[in-house]
Design an enzyme around this catalytic site. Structure first.
Site, PDB file in Angstrom:
ATOM      1  N   CYS A  95      -0.227   4.058   2.334  1.00 55.67           N
ATOM      2  CA  CYS A  95       0.040   3.864   3.617  1.00 55.67           C
ATOM      3  C   CYS A  95       1.563   4.048   4.083  1.00 55.67           C
ATOM      4  O   CYS A  95       1.838   4.401   5.112  1.00 55.67           O
ATOM      5  CB  CYS A  95      -0.090   2.504   4.099  1.00 55.67           C
ATOM      6  SG  CYS A  95      -1.923   1.890   3.344  1.00 55.67           S
ATOM      7  N   ASP A  96       2.494   3.646   3.245  1.00 51.05           N
ATOM      8  CA  ASP A  96       3.708   3.440   3.433  1.00 51.05           C
ATOM      9  C   ASP A  96       4.675   4.080   2.601  1.00 51.05           C
ATOM     10  O   ASP A  96       6.006   4.363   3.080  1.00 51.05           O
ATOM     11  CB  ASP A  96       4.094   1.834   3.232  1.00 51.05           C
ATOM     12  CG  ASP A  96       3.513   1.102   4.430  1.00 51.05           C
ATOM     13  OD1 ASP A  96       3.046   1.461   5.056  1.00 51.05           O
ATOM     14  OD2 ASP A  96       3.391  -0.172   4.096  1.00 51.05           O
TER      15      ASP A  96
ATOM     16  N   CYS B 150       1.062  -1.138   0.113  1.00 52.44           N
ATOM     17  CA  CYS B 150       0.007  -0.178   0.045  1.00 52.44           C
ATOM     18  C   CYS B 150       0.844   1.335   0.031  1.00 52.44           C
ATOM     19  O   CYS B 150       1.509   1.589   1.121  1.00 52.44           O
ATOM     20  CB  CYS B 150      -0.908   0.029   1.205  1.00 52.44           C
ATOM     21  SG  CYS B 150      -1.998   1.556   1.299  1.00 52.44           S
TER      22      CYS B 150
END
Ligand code: NAP
Length: 322
Positions: free
Chosen positions: A138-139, A135
């Site tokens: 997200c990261d 993701c």
């Protein structure tokens, strides 16, 4: 066999399921969550979560899921840490089976999520959360000014690669063919970005590194030759599969298997609701899943309130029997 008829069973133990349980428990619906043998959902394979509101310092994904669970438990949620084997939504109360035990309820919330497709390598699993991620939203921010890779040739891969250029020094897109599944507009956008390079006709043979990822070993699908790529993180973007196998005979779904909800979280079977990634292939965030879990609990509560005084009715038949 349990003869109790519950007000609500939640199937699935991720952000959507636990949030639904929290709201339902506080509304005295005494929910039973059948959370799966591997409870916690996709956040269990991430490390730091920095985009969930309320955690300015970030939080580890598994820790956050344990807190979600604890909060639902505090208000009286019951849990079964096992997988559902089959469901019967032909009439209300609905039946949910875990092994040979039957659990019945007037409403069901399906929150079984989706699973990011994996490359299928042992080294990939070992380095999940230590460089291997699924993701970019997200990261991406963890990988500033270092080279990273994206695997995949679809729209997700292009979208993630473009997003990653805001952080990484360079993004290499690795695709197993030289033709792309991505839409021309997304592909053109990625091709026009100076920070993105493409390696086609190549697959990842191994993720390199012990305690942290140090690179990727690639194998050419044409020559069979291997080469190492110096990247600090790899974003695997080869698609997601909704966890809906149990429900396909009962609930409306799209071609990819995602459950179709109308209005809010209602499915085609009255009294069965769906929340989180199992019905959302667009946003796929913990916070959006939690939000729709809350909606499903409120929808179930309203359904139960409207139901008082009515008898159970036949609501659906398995599609295979229709
Ligand atoms: P996808 O379209 O199914 O593409 C998956 C890609 O991963 C394909 O290029 C596939 O290669 C590759 N792949 C699959 N398994 C692999 C493996 N084991 N090893 C290496 N490569 C592998 O999935 P997606 O990109 O997640 O998109 C899903 C849907 O969401 C699509 O309909 C897409 O259009 C949509 N979407 C739209 C947007 C947007 O419009 N902004 C953004 C994201 C997603 P092959 O091509 O060789 O099969």
């Amino acid at each position: 066999m349990s003869s109790d008829i519950r007000k609500l069973i939640v199937i699935g133990g991720g952000p959507a399921g636990y949030t639904a349980a929290l709201y339902a428990a506080r509304a005295n619906l005494e929910p039973l969550v059948i959370e799966g043998f591997q409870w916690g959902g996709q956040l269990m394979i991430t490390s730091d979560v920095e985009n969930y509101p309320g955690y300015p310092e970030g939080v580890l994904g598994p820790e956050m899921m344990a807190e979600f669970r604890r909060q639902a438990e505090k208000f009286g949620t019951e849990f079964i840490t096992d997988d559902v084997k089959r469901v019967d939504f032909s009439e209300r109360p609905f039946s949910v089976f875990v092994e040979d035990d039957e659990y019945r309820a007037e409403t069901v919330i399906v929150a079984t999520g989706a699973t990011a497709r994996q490359l299928g390598l042992a080294s990939e699993v070992r380095l999940q959360g230590k460089g291997v991620t699924y993701c970019a939203v997200c990261d991406a921010a963890f990988w500033r000014d270092v080279p990273v890779a994206v695997v995949g040739g679809g729209d997700s891969a292009m979208e993630e690669a473009i997003f990653l250029t805001k952080f990484a020094s360079k993004v290499t897109v690795i695709h197993r063919r030289d033709e792309f599944r991505a839409s021309p507009i997304m592909l053109d956008r990625a091709r026009a970005n100076d920070k993105i390079e493409f390696v086609t006709n190549a697959v990842v043979e191994e993720v390199l590194g012990d305690s942290a990822m140090t690179g990727l070993r690639l194998r050419s699908t044409t020559s069979g030759e291997t080469s190492d790529l110096d990247v600090k993180a790899v974003f695997v973007a080869i698609g997601h599969d909704p966890n809906t196998k149990l429900f396909l005979d009962w609930l409306d779904h799209d071609e990819a298997g995602y459950l179709v909800t109308t209005g809010s979280t209602e499915t085609n079977v009255q009294g069965v609701f769906a929340a989180g990634d199992v019905q959302d292939h667009t946003y796929r965030q913990a916070v959006t899943a939690a939000g729709s879990g809350c909606m499903a609990a409120l929808d179930a509560e309203r359904f139960l309130a409207a139901l008082e005084g009515h008898e159970g009715t036949a609501l659906a038949a398995p599609r295979t029997a229709q």
